[in-house]
Motif scaffolding. Structure first.
Motif: not given
Length: 305
Positions: A190-214
């Protein structure tokens, strides 16, 4: 009858449709992280959708054919040549015994998929040859090791399967140079509308720590509700840890998680995310479960024929 590995780049893994039915014991399915590209490589050769192929991270691989057969390559944009002669991307082509196939390093995208007519042959572990390095399962020897120089990939002689080469029509080839907009389905917490909108309202950068797990994202931190229990997680689940920087789970994910889940990535967008390099930008948009189900049914029908 085989292909011999002369060079294998940063990471080259044998993968098939995945190791299903074992998540209750903590074994994740594995398989290709870009199922769209992998499915096209097998389809070009008339293989079953879950036939074993190679997932080649960033390129830099070279193989020598010891049999006359057909190969197909899809995924990351990279230089491809056979005995020095360039070959088109997202295509199938004939190889003769003694010829050398060389993949340069990726110019766009992260992972290329190399399939052989009939699929590569290896002894399955828990019903799959998919390589799981963390859990030491699958691969050529069944111990989860990536391919190494000198390894020999078993396959069958299949020179007469086709009369000519073929390529995937260009509208179906993703442009890995474009910053993608990825679709998100609602999650169980149960994320609030404000918490959810924060995902959609900004660009995100891919971290170099990413791999096949996530894939780890970097941006303005999200808030999240507290959760006191763990639950099963699926591929594409978007976890929000205490630092507020989301993690999107991929094929080699854990099977249980305690972080709150903001949503789940559309199944057909997971592969596009997996092709994004470190420091590149992605954005997200809301999507419906009903549309995602329709899209996935169409995808499965197409590649099952």
């Amino acid at each position: 009858m085989s292909l011999k590995v002369l060079a294998c780049g940063p990471l080259c893994l044998l993968q098939d449709g995945g190791r299903h039915g074992w998540q209750g014991l903590g074994v994740s399915p594995g398989g290709p992280v870009d199922k769209h590209a992998a499915a096209w490589a097998n389809r070009l050769l008339g293989n079953a959708p879950d036939a074993a192929l190679l997932e080649i991270a960033l390129g830099g691989a070279e193989l020598e054919a010891q049999v006359d057969t057909w190969l197909a390559l899809s995924g990351a944009e990279l230089p491809l040549s056979l005995d020095g002669e360039p070959l088109p991307a997202w295509s199938r082509f004939r190889v003769r015994a003694g010829q050398r196939l060389k993949l340069g390093f990726a110019r766009a995208g992260q992972r290329a998929y190399l399939a052989v007519a009939g699929g590569f042959r290896a002894e399955p572990v828990l019903g799959s040859v998919s390589t799981q390095t963390r859990e030491r399962l699958g691969g050529l020897a069944g111990d989860g090791q990536p391919l190494a120089v000198g390894d020999v990939l078993a396959c069958v002689a299949d020179d007469a399967r086709f009369m000519r080469g073929a390529s995937v029509p260009w509208p179906y080839q993703p442009d890995y140079r474009e910053a993608p907009i990825l679709r998100v389905l609602p999650g169980p917490d149960a994320f609030s509308d404000e918490q959810s909108r924060a995902l959609f309202d900004q660009p995100w950068r891919i971290s170099p720590q990413s791999d096949r797990m996530g894939v780890r994202l970097r941006g303005e931190a999200l808030g999240a509700p507290c959760r006191q229990w763990s639950l099963g997680v699926v591929e594409g689940a978007i976890q929000v840890p205490p630092d507020g920087q989301p993690i999107i789970l991929l094929a080699d994910r854990q099977t249980m998680g305690g972080y709150p889940l903001l949503g789940v990535l559309h199944p057909l967008d997971i592969g596009r995310l997996a092709q994004c390099p470190a420091h590149s930008e992605v954005r997200f948009t809301e999507a419906s479960v009903e549309q995602a189900q329709a899209d996935l049914r169409a995808f499965l029908r197409f590649f099952a024929t």
